[in-house]
Design a protein around this motif. Structure first.
Motif, PDB file in Angstrom:
ATOM      1  N   TRP B  15      25.545   7.450  -1.519  1.00  0.00           N
ATOM      2  CA  TRP B  15      26.482   8.514  -1.904  1.00  0.00           C
ATOM      3  C   TRP B  15      25.948   9.318  -3.089  1.00  0.00           C
ATOM      4  N   MET B  18      23.080  11.486  -2.125  1.00  0.00           N
ATOM      5  CA  MET B  18      23.508  12.663  -1.358  1.00  0.00           C
ATOM      6  C   MET B  18      24.133  13.711  -2.259  1.00  0.00           C
ATOM      7  N   GLU B  19      24.830  13.264  -3.288  1.00  0.00           N
ATOM      8  CA  GLU B  19      25.405  14.220  -4.237  1.00  0.00           C
ATOM      9  C   GLU B  19      24.323  14.862  -5.090  1.00  0.00           C
ATOM     10  N   PHE B  25      20.354  13.247   3.919  1.00  0.00           N
ATOM     11  CA  PHE B  25      21.446  13.203   4.887  1.00  0.00           C
ATOM     12  C   PHE B  25      21.373  11.897   5.654  1.00  0.00           C
ATOM     13  N   TYR B  34      33.778   6.683  12.073  1.00  0.00           N
ATOM     14  CA  TYR B  34      33.993   5.237  12.022  1.00  0.00           C
ATOM     15  C   TYR B  34      33.426   4.631  10.736  1.00  0.00           C
ATOM     16  N   LYS B  39      30.797  -0.348   7.795  1.00  0.00           N
ATOM     17  CA  LYS B  39      31.502   0.562   6.879  1.00  0.00           C
ATOM     18  C   LYS B  39      30.680   0.955   5.651  1.00  0.00           C
ATOM     19  N   GLU B  42      31.465   4.630   5.183  1.00  0.00           N
ATOM     20  CA  GLU B  42      32.867   5.001   5.362  1.00  0.00           C
ATOM     21  C   GLU B  42      33.262   6.119   4.397  1.00  0.00           C
ATOM     22  N   GLY B  43      33.920   7.125   4.927  1.00  0.00           N
ATOM     23  CA  GLY B  43      34.374   8.240   4.097  1.00  0.00           C
ATOM     24  C   GLY B  43      33.306   9.300   3.852  1.00  0.00           C
ATOM     25  N   HIS B  46      33.891  12.790   5.606  1.00  0.00           N
ATOM     26  CA  HIS B  46      34.943  13.650   5.052  1.00  0.00           C
ATOM     27  C   HIS B  46      34.438  14.393   3.819  1.00  0.00           C
ATOM     28  N   HIS B  47      33.582  13.741   3.087  1.00  0.00           N
ATOM     29  CA  HIS B  47      33.097  14.342   1.844  1.00  0.00           C
ATOM     30  C   HIS B  47      31.899  15.260   2.081  1.00  0.00           C
ATOM     31  N   PHE B  48      30.975  14.802   2.880  1.00  0.00           N
ATOM     32  CA  PHE B  48      29.723  15.556   3.030  1.00  0.00           C
ATOM     33  C   PHE B  48      29.677  16.415   4.296  1.00  0.00           C
ATOM     34  N   GLU B  51      27.572  17.815   9.238  1.00  0.00           N
ATOM     35  CA  GLU B  51      26.173  18.273   9.222  1.00  0.00           C
ATOM     36  C   GLU B  51      25.282  17.241   8.548  1.00  0.00           C
ATOM     37  N   ARG B  52      25.826  16.575   7.545  1.00  0.00           N
ATOM     38  CA  ARG B  52      24.999  15.635   6.770  1.00  0.00           C
ATOM     39  C   ARG B  52      25.291  14.176   7.096  1.00  0.00           C
ATOM     40  N   ILE B  54      25.495  12.402  10.538  1.00  0.00           N
ATOM     41  CA  ILE B  54      25.330  12.770  11.942  1.00  0.00           C
ATOM     42  C   ILE B  54      25.443  11.551  12.854  1.00  0.00           C
ATOM     43  N   ASP B  55      26.449  11.560  13.703  1.00  0.00           N
ATOM     44  CA  ASP B  55      26.573  10.538  14.740  1.00  0.00           C
ATOM     45  C   ASP B  55      25.648  10.900  15.896  1.00  0.00           C
TER      46      ASP B  55
END
Lengths: 442, 324
Positions: B15, B18-19, B25, B34, B39, B42-43, B46-48, B51-52, B54-55
């Motif tokens: 995290w 990435m910030e 990514f 998911y 996990k 997890e989350g 929503h934050h990134f 695009e970053r 990627i499933d």
């Protein structure tokens, strides 16, 4: 990578002029149609609805037979037809067409020279030729723009030339010289250049560049640029798992990967009829959910047009395209392979469809090139090849003691963004929440 | 600050990177909405954004190759294997395409391939393996196997910032079983440096990942008998910290090499050879190897317990070496 600066190079005067005209291509193309007679030669569709740009459809297959207790391949079908003309390009102008022709000549002469060097035992290892496939390699690579990438395979050495490598680079690769792009660390066409020419180096395992090129397109997109990433695979190579994984990934992510399946009828000694059960490999596009087309791989105009349109789709973020180019590998898999397993009638049929001979005839008949201009061009490309051969031959081998260098990239090296810093969005309410206690696994 | 689990430490590390760096990514199976099978991410989506985070399709070869391709453009992908057992599906891409790129054509591959490895959870033959040795053997790769939350965070951040392909083997047994307070400030842990887990004068245990805790339990038992174990946590198995290996042998003159991977062709053999080269004269006893049985990882708890190295094994071997 770095061009050796020792010899003053005399280029054909056409090249400099053509370079300029090519940069206009994206704006000028739509208006500059050169009399494409689509009514005369409509694009047919195959039984699965795949557009087929070919002007003739060869209906034959390779069958097995036993003669005097020996197994061999024979042909079932009629190969008597005379070759059709080239299809008119919707996009190429005179200068561009001549330049593609010039690259094809360069491609062939370079490989003829490699063959001679091989026979003189100056090449280390094998030589792989793209004889009969030059039109496909050169015209498709020529259809890309500057920021676009290619991922060539062994029979796409013409594409390396189109993207700016010199014949001497390829020759030094084959001769394992220190001045070669990999400095003697890898062989033949196994080299690339990420910064300037945007070429991903192939590995020997087939189909593996397809997901890599998808990743390149993904990286560019994260940096705000939709690029086209062109790669090729043979009828043999497309059997591999990474081909499916990679192209499906490109399709589902709508990445601008252009996959040209070069159906050259032979995977080493195995005929395409033993490789796949489907008649047209372009049919697989339906399964991937992307547009597929069939072209005559010995017609540079067809190859250029469909690749150009695929690149336009990529630039517009419309996703991947699958192109099947039908042609024939006119030599063995490599120099050591005499290809005696190929029924001779195949060679006779496809020899009449030699892409260089067809392009030459096309340019002469169209009066885009005079006989004199043609012979001058042939002479100048030969001169260039001869000079490069001499340069490569005279250049040194690498020092053996350097073999241990550069396994890792030093961390002091800054790795730049090729297309610019990504603009990232982050939600306002950040905060890394504590992990959930939900465990997938006890 | 509250103590942080090994898993949360990895989450925090990714995290924060990435910030900090828009080049970073995440890519993998089920890592988006998911949040990953365990996990770890997890989350993140929503934050990134998608695009970053990627499933992908279930296609490990494509995941590794796409990460490599993106790294060619200057990105720094963090690719997840749902279980490290599935790294075998991308073996060719890792050892041929990725590991050789810088050597062959001067194309650095700054990517991280991470995921859960290891047994002790009845995961069976395909969800419990320790495949790190295949990759430690391959020139061009860095292979990281952290044992603590602090190291897990510091090493994942170092791996993301590294210019080379880093394989990051998380140990799923440790994910939620260990926790510790982490530094508040941004920190990394140097790749290729071992950590002294416990100092002792009598017998050295050279180990990594979850086996550090097996050695620790053995050390507690042996301490009551007056045998002081020294525990060296390698943290990185490629490159090996040869200096730390030699130093502990020079100090205790007796050494046990302990790992969870199976024995034959495992890293213990390589480490023993390093000791032979660097500290042979300092040995007062033969080198002992403790590793898993040369079998697939069995599923049923009693079978897996028998398969894995045990505290008793370490105690027994330490006593033997001490008395040698």
């Amino acid at each position: 990578m770095k061009k050796s600066a020792s010899k003053p190079r005399t280029r054909t005067p056409t090249k400099a002029v053509l370079k300029n005209s090519r940069s206009e291509i994206s704006t000028a193309n739509s208006s500059r149609r050169n009399g494409a007679s689509s009514g005369k030669f409509p694009v047919r569709k195959n039984p699965h609805g795949i557009p087929d740009y070919r002007l003739e459809v060869l209906d034959c297959r390779t069958v097995e037979e036993w003669v005097d207790g020996q197994f061999r391949y024979n042909i079932e079908g009629d190969l008597s037809a005379e070759p059709p003309p080239l299809r008119e390009s919707k996009y190429l102008n005179k200068q561009q067409s001549i330049e593609i022709y010039r690259y094809m000549l360069l491609n062939r002469k370079m490989e003829q020279t490699l063959e001679n060097l091989f026979k003189q035992q100056k090449v280390v290892g094998g030589v792989y030729l793209g004889l009969g496939q030059e039109g496909c390699s050169c015209a498709s690579a020529y259809a890309l723009g500057e920021g676009d990438w290619i991922g060539p395979m062994i029979r796409n050495q013409g594409a390396l030339l189109v993207r700016g490598f010199e014949p001497r680079d390829v020759m030094m690769q084959y001769m394992a010289k220190s001045g070669a792009p990999t400095g003697g660390r890898d062989a033949g066409s196994h080299f690339g250049d990420k910064h300037k020419r945007h070429i991903a180096a192939p590995i020997s395992m087939l189909g593996d560049l397809i997901p890599v090129l998808a990743g390149v397109a993904l990286g560019a997109r994260l940096q705000g640029k939709n690029i086209a990433c062109l790669t090729w695979v043979g009828d043999g190579g497309q059997s591999t798992g990474p081909t499916y994984e990679g192209f499906n990934f490109a399709a589902v992510q709508k990445l601008g990967v252009i996959l040209i399946v070069e159906n050259n009828l032979w995977a080493y000694s195995t005929p395409v009829d033993r490789q796949v059960a489907c008649k047209d490999l372009a049919n697989r596009a339906i399964g991937y959910g992307v547009p597929g087309v069939i072209v005559d791989g010995t017609d540079p105009n067809q190859v250029y047009d469909v690749t150009y349109e695929a690149a336009q789709r990529a630039h517009a973020r419309e996703g991947a395209t699958l192109i099947e180019a039908k042609m024939m590998r006119m030599r063995g898999h490599a120099m050591h392979d005499a290809a005696t397993y190929v029924p001779p009638a195949y060679f006779e049929y496809w020899k009449k469809r030699d892409p260089i001979a067809r392009m030459e005839k096309y340019l002469l008949e169209k009066r885009w090139m005079s006989t004199k201009e043609n012979s001058d061009l042939i002479a100048s490309t030969q001169k260039e090849i001869d000079e490069d051969r001499d340069f490569a031959d005279a250049s040194p081998y690498p020092e053996g003691t350097t073999a241990g260098e550069r396994v890792f990239c030093d961390n002091s090296i800054e790795i730049p963004f090729l297309y610019g810093k990504p603009k990232v969005k982050q939600s306002d309410k950040k905060k890394l929440r504590a992990a959930s206690d939900v465990a997938h696994f006890r | 600050m509250a103590p942080v689990t090994y898993l949360e430490a990895i989450r925090e590390g990714i995290w924060e990177e990435m910030e900090r760096d828009p080049a970073v990514f995440c890519i993998g199976e089920d890592i988006g909405v998911y949040g990953g099978a365990f996990k770890v991410t997890e989350g993140f989506i929503h934050h990134f954004g998608s695009e970053r985070v990627i499933d992908t399709p279930i296609a490990e070869a494509a995941i590794v190759s796409a990460a490599f391709g993106a790294s060619l453009t200057g990105m720094r992908p963090v690719a997840e294997f749902q279980f490290m057992d599935f790294i075998s599906c991308a073996h060719n891409q890792i050892i041929n395409m990725v590991a050789k790129a810088n050597y062959r054509w001067d194309a650095p591959a700054p990517l991280v391939l991470r995921g859960p490895s290891g047994g002790g959870v009845s995961g069976g033959p395909f969800h419990s393996q320790n495949p790190e040795t295949y990759y430690a053997h391959t020139p061009g790769l860095k292979v990281i196997c952290p044992a603590t939350a602090r190291d897990a965070k510091g090493l994942i951040k170092a791996a993301i910032r590294d210019n080379n392909p880093c394989l990051f083997f998380e140990h799923k047994f440790l994910y939620r079983r260990i926790k510790e307070e982490l530094p508040n400030e941004d920190y990394t842990v140097e790749i290729g440096k071992a950590r002294m887990h416990r100092e002792g004068r009598d017998v050295s245990v050279i180990t990594y990942a979850a086996m550090v805790y097996v050695a620790q339990e053995a050390a507690d038992i042996l301490a009551k008998e007056g045998i002081e174990l020294e525990i060296v946590d390698l943290r990185t198995v490629a490159p090996l910290d040869k200096e730390a290996i030699a130093n502990t042998v020079k100090k205790t003159n007796r050494v046990i090499i302990l790992h969870e991977d199976t024995k034959t062709g495992g890293l213990a053999g390589e480490i023993a050879a390093v000791i032979n080269e660097l500290a042979f004269d300092d040995l007062d006893a033969p080198i002992a190897r403790i590793a898993s049985l040369d079998t697939p990882v069995p599923f049923s708890p009693p079978l897996e317990k028998f398969f894995l190295p045990k505290v008793e094994d370490v105690v027994r071997e330490a006593r033997r070496l001490r008395a040698y």
